[in-house]
Design a protein around this motif. Structure first.
Motif, mmCIF file in Angstrom:
data_model
loop_
_atom_site.group_PDB
_atom_site.id
_atom_site.type_symbol
_atom_site.label_atom_id
_atom_site.label_comp_id
_atom_site.label_asym_id
_atom_site.label_seq_id
_atom_site.Cartn_x
_atom_site.Cartn_y
_atom_site.Cartn_z
ATOM 1 N N LEU A 180 0.828 -1.205 0.000
ATOM 2 C CA LEU A 180 0.000 0.000 0.000
ATOM 3 C C LEU A 180 0.864 1.257 0.000
ATOM 4 O O LEU A 180 1.984 1.250 0.521
ATOM 5 N N HIS A 181 0.310 2.328 -0.567
ATOM 6 C CA HIS A 181 1.018 3.612 -0.538
ATOM 7 C C HIS A 181 -0.005 4.735 -0.457
ATOM 8 O O HIS A 181 -1.125 4.631 -0.961
ATOM 9 N N ASP A 182 0.383 5.818 0.195
ATOM 10 C CA ASP A 182 -0.433 7.027 0.235
ATOM 11 C C ASP A 182 -0.227 7.836 -1.040
ATOM 12 O O ASP A 182 0.791 7.697 -1.736
ATOM 13 N N VAL A 183 -1.191 8.701 -1.323
ATOM 14 C CA VAL A 183 -0.999 9.806 -2.264
ATOM 15 C C VAL A 183 -1.173 11.055 -1.421
ATOM 16 O O VAL A 183 -2.274 11.345 -0.940
ATOM 17 N N SER A 184 -0.078 11.780 -1.174
ATOM 18 C CA SER A 184 -0.128 12.798 -0.133
ATOM 19 C C SER A 184 0.814 13.952 -0.426
ATOM 20 O O SER A 184 1.665 13.852 -1.318
ATOM 21 N N PRO A 185 0.686 15.055 0.340
ATOM 22 C CA PRO A 185 1.614 16.182 0.193
ATOM 23 C C PRO A 185 3.026 15.866 0.692
ATOM 24 O O PRO A 185 3.920 16.695 0.514
ATOM 25 N N ALA A 186 3.209 14.707 1.335
ATOM 26 C CA ALA A 186 4.539 14.300 1.793
ATOM 27 C C ALA A 186 4.882 12.978 1.104
ATOM 28 O O ALA A 186 4.831 11.907 1.711
ATOM 29 N N PRO A 187 5.209 13.016 -0.188
ATOM 30 C CA PRO A 187 5.389 11.776 -0.951
ATOM 31 C C PRO A 187 6.575 10.939 -0.505
ATOM 32 O O PRO A 187 6.694 9.777 -0.894
ATOM 33 N N ALA A 199 -5.358 -12.165 5.505
ATOM 34 C CA ALA A 199 -4.931 -13.499 5.090
ATOM 35 C C ALA A 199 -3.613 -13.467 4.328
ATOM 36 O O ALA A 199 -3.019 -14.519 4.067
ATOM 37 N N ILE A 200 -3.141 -12.261 3.951
ATOM 38 C CA ILE A 200 -1.918 -12.144 3.161
ATOM 39 C C ILE A 200 -0.999 -11.111 3.803
ATOM 40 O O ILE A 200 -1.440 -10.230 4.539
ATOM 41 N N PRO A 201 0.308 -11.204 3.546
ATOM 42 C CA PRO A 201 1.240 -10.191 4.063
ATOM 43 C C PRO A 201 0.917 -8.817 3.489
ATOM 44 O O PRO A 201 0.507 -8.698 2.326
ATOM 45 N N VAL A 202 1.121 -7.780 4.294
ATOM 46 C CA VAL A 202 0.813 -6.409 3.884
ATOM 47 C C VAL A 202 1.978 -5.509 4.281
ATOM 48 O O VAL A 202 2.497 -5.596 5.404
ATOM 49 N N GLY A 203 2.402 -4.647 3.355
ATOM 50 C CA GLY A 203 3.453 -3.678 3.647
ATOM 51 C C GLY A 203 3.092 -2.304 3.126
ATOM 52 O O GLY A 203 2.093 -2.135 2.404
ATOM 53 N N HIS A 204 3.906 -1.316 3.466
ATOM 54 C CA HIS A 204 3.643 0.079 3.101
ATOM 55 C C HIS A 204 4.916 0.709 2.546
ATOM 56 O O HIS A 204 6.000 0.546 3.130
ATOM 57 N N VAL A 205 4.777 1.454 1.452
ATOM 58 C CA VAL A 205 5.898 2.171 0.852
ATOM 59 C C VAL A 205 5.495 3.623 0.633
ATOM 60 O O VAL A 205 4.320 3.980 0.717
ATOM 61 N N THR A 206 6.469 4.457 0.342
ATOM 62 C CA THR A 206 6.179 5.863 0.071
ATOM 63 C C THR A 206 5.546 6.015 -1.308
ATOM 64 O O THR A 206 5.627 5.131 -2.167
ATOM 65 N N GLN A 207 4.945 7.158 -1.524
ATOM 66 C CA GLN A 207 4.376 7.465 -2.838
ATOM 67 C C GLN A 207 5.468 7.476 -3.911
ATOM 68 O O GLN A 207 5.252 6.992 -5.041
ATOM 69 N N LEU A 208 6.642 8.016 -3.575
ATOM 70 C CA LEU A 208 7.733 8.069 -4.544
ATOM 71 C C LEU A 208 8.171 6.667 -4.952
ATOM 72 O O LEU A 208 8.404 6.392 -6.137
ATOM 73 N N VAL A 209 8.293 5.781 -3.967
ATOM 74 C CA VAL A 209 8.656 4.396 -4.275
ATOM 75 C C VAL A 209 7.575 3.743 -5.127
ATOM 76 O O VAL A 209 7.860 3.030 -6.108
ATOM 77 N N ALA A 210 6.298 3.984 -4.756
ATOM 78 C CA ALA A 210 5.195 3.375 -5.493
ATOM 79 C C ALA A 210 5.202 3.815 -6.954
ATOM 80 O O ALA A 210 4.928 3.010 -7.866
ATOM 81 N N GLU A 211 5.512 5.082 -7.200
ATOM 82 C CA GLU A 211 5.543 5.571 -8.580
ATOM 83 C C GLU A 211 6.647 4.879 -9.376
ATOM 84 O O GLU A 211 6.464 4.537 -10.558
#
Length: 474
Positions: A180-187, A199-211
């Motif tokens: 998951l990633h945010d779309v935010s003023p602090a990318p 039921a599945i692994p979940v992680g979070h990355v920055t908007q810049l990484v996601a792009e």
């Protein structure tokens, strides 16, 4: 010599305080709100504690234990008896957090709390990026995902529903893991959220990484996320005035723990420092205050208000009735701050329809607002929903509640920027739950004004809280 100095101060107060029949409710508020601000010195101490203990002061870490010792030493030196309450907690600790992009580069990823782990070595699978129209936020339902997601690592933006909702939808659609990633003023920022029952692994990355990742969709990535539940015991810290009516207690609190991802100087060292400063300034008067004042520094708030709920649950109905009101504070020194006082007339929670501020909270709001006005600081009103924190347990128990925050996970409006300065369209605190939540990124003017307002409200309620009692009918 310190005890002699406190005794002389008490004698001076007895000689100069208004008589019992006097109407002056603000004499003590004016005294303890004035003078040089010491709160930033306490923040510097907390910043140093975090730096010496792995960069944070989170529950269950040496940084939190050192924070407790610092506050204990300050309170005892001022003449308070400090007590502790053991608080059992259920936390989560990430052990391995790795994401290898299709181009072979390693990028930062945070594992969702309470989500299942990948196998050792991780999951290698094609990356599937779920696109979204400008007016839609996909990934909340399994039907949002096409068949291509089956067996893949799904890259999805947040919003529209909760992280657990997204995890359930992706899992039901057959994804092997969710990023998951945010779309935010602090990318550049990334938040660790919760995914219980996923039921599945979940992680979070920055908007810049996601792009960057989205540009490599269809190629294999490796996600290695492993963690474990953690059970332990932390403490709430209390200090209360020696004098004052035990059946008319004014409670003032802030959480002392940081998030694991940063030093927590604003969140919530700023509020803990303001409450500590109020306690230290009140100390010479603690024998003569009409109402007992109890200061609370909560543990495990970042695990969703564990310490405060544990405390309220431990009270008898009589002990709850003895609490005239509760003041709570959050993130008072946000870098792009606005001063918000909690709306005491908020009778219904705007999100859930459940109980908002109990009767009596309007009087609390009025005093807290006046505290900022005495500091010549503008202030706005905000619903309790904007401060999901330790006040929730007291509100649920029917205790009149109030307090203030400096802007939490929200974006400053142009109207607020016109009042407080700063930058519209940006987060109040871009360093929320980030490594940059340190002394260098607080707003010192906001800290000074808020610390003065907190002290003023504490002094006012220490002398007079009958207006809250009358409004609440308790």
């Amino acid at each position: 010599m310190r005890r002699l100095g406190v005794a002389l101060a008490v004698l001076l107060v007895l000689a100069t305080a208004p008589s019992a029949g006097a109407v002056d409710r603000e004499w003590l508020a004016d005294r303890i709100a004035a003078g040089d601000d010491e709160s930033v010195a306490h923040l510097a101490a907390l910043d140093g504690i975090a730096a010496a203990n792995g960069g944070n002061r989170a529950t269950g870490t040496p940084g939190y234990d050192a924070s407790v010792r610092y506050f204990t030493d300050q309170l005892r030196a001022a003449g308070y008896q400090v007590t502790y309450q053991d608080v059992p907690y259920h936390g989560f600790r990430a052990d391995v957090e790795r994401l290898t992009a299709p181009d072979g580069s390693a990028v930062r990823i945070l594992m969702s709390q309470y989500a299942p782990s990948t196998p050792e070595g991780g999951i290698t699978a094609p990356l599937f990026a779920l696109g979204a129209a400008d007016d839609a936020t996909p990934g909340c339902e399994a039907a949002d995902f096409p068949p291509d997601v089956r067996g893949a690592v799904a890259l999805v933006r947040t919003g529209g529903c909760t992280t657990p909702d997204k995890a359930r939808a992706a899992g039901a659609a057959g994804a092997a893991a969710l990023v998951l990633h945010d779309v935010s003023p602090a990318p550049w920022a990334v938040l660790r959220l919760r995914a219980p029952d996923s039921a599945i692994p979940v992680g979070h990355v920055t908007q810049l990484v996601a792009e960057e990742l989205a540009g490599q969709a269809g190629r294999p990535v490796t996600v290695d996320l492993r963690g474990h539940d953690e059970y332990g015991t932390t403490v709430n810290v209390f200090a209360e005035t020696a004098g004052g009516a035990a059946d008319n207690v004014v409670m003032v609190g802030a959480h002392l723990d940081s998030a694991p991802e940063g030093p927590g100087v604003n969140d919530n060292g700023s509020s803990a420092a303001a409450v500590l400063q109020a306690a230290l300034r009140l100390a010479p008067y603690q024998q003569v205050v009409p109402n007992k004042v109890r200061f609370a520094f909560w543990g495990a708030e970042e695990l969703i208000n564990v310490g405060s709920h544990h405390y309220v649950d431990s009270l008898t109905p009589e002990e709850i009735r003895d609490i005239a009101l509760y003041l709570n504070f959050e993130m008072l020194a946000s870098g792009n701050y606005a001063h918000f006082v909690m709306d005491g007339d908020d009778s219904e929670h705007p999100d859930t329809g459940g109980p908002g501020a109990p009767p009596g909270s309007g009087a609390v709001e009025g005093v807290m607002t006046q505290g900022y006005r005495v500091q010549h600081a503008p202030v706005l009103s905000a619903d309790f929903a904007t401060m999901p924190s330790d006040s929730e347990a007291f509100i649920a128990a029917g205790v009149p509640s109030g307090g203030a925050h400096g802007g939490i996970r929200g974006i400053k409006t142009p109207e607020e920027a016109a009042i407080f300065g700063g930058t519209a369209g940006q987060f109040y605190d871009p360093c929320y739950h980030q490594p940059c939540d340190d002394l260098a990124h607080i707003n010192r003017d906001a800290m000074r004004q808020s610390a003065g307002a907190v002290a003023w409200a504490v002094g006012r309620f220490a002398v007079y809280a009958a207006d809250v009692r009358a409004e609440s009918g308790r």
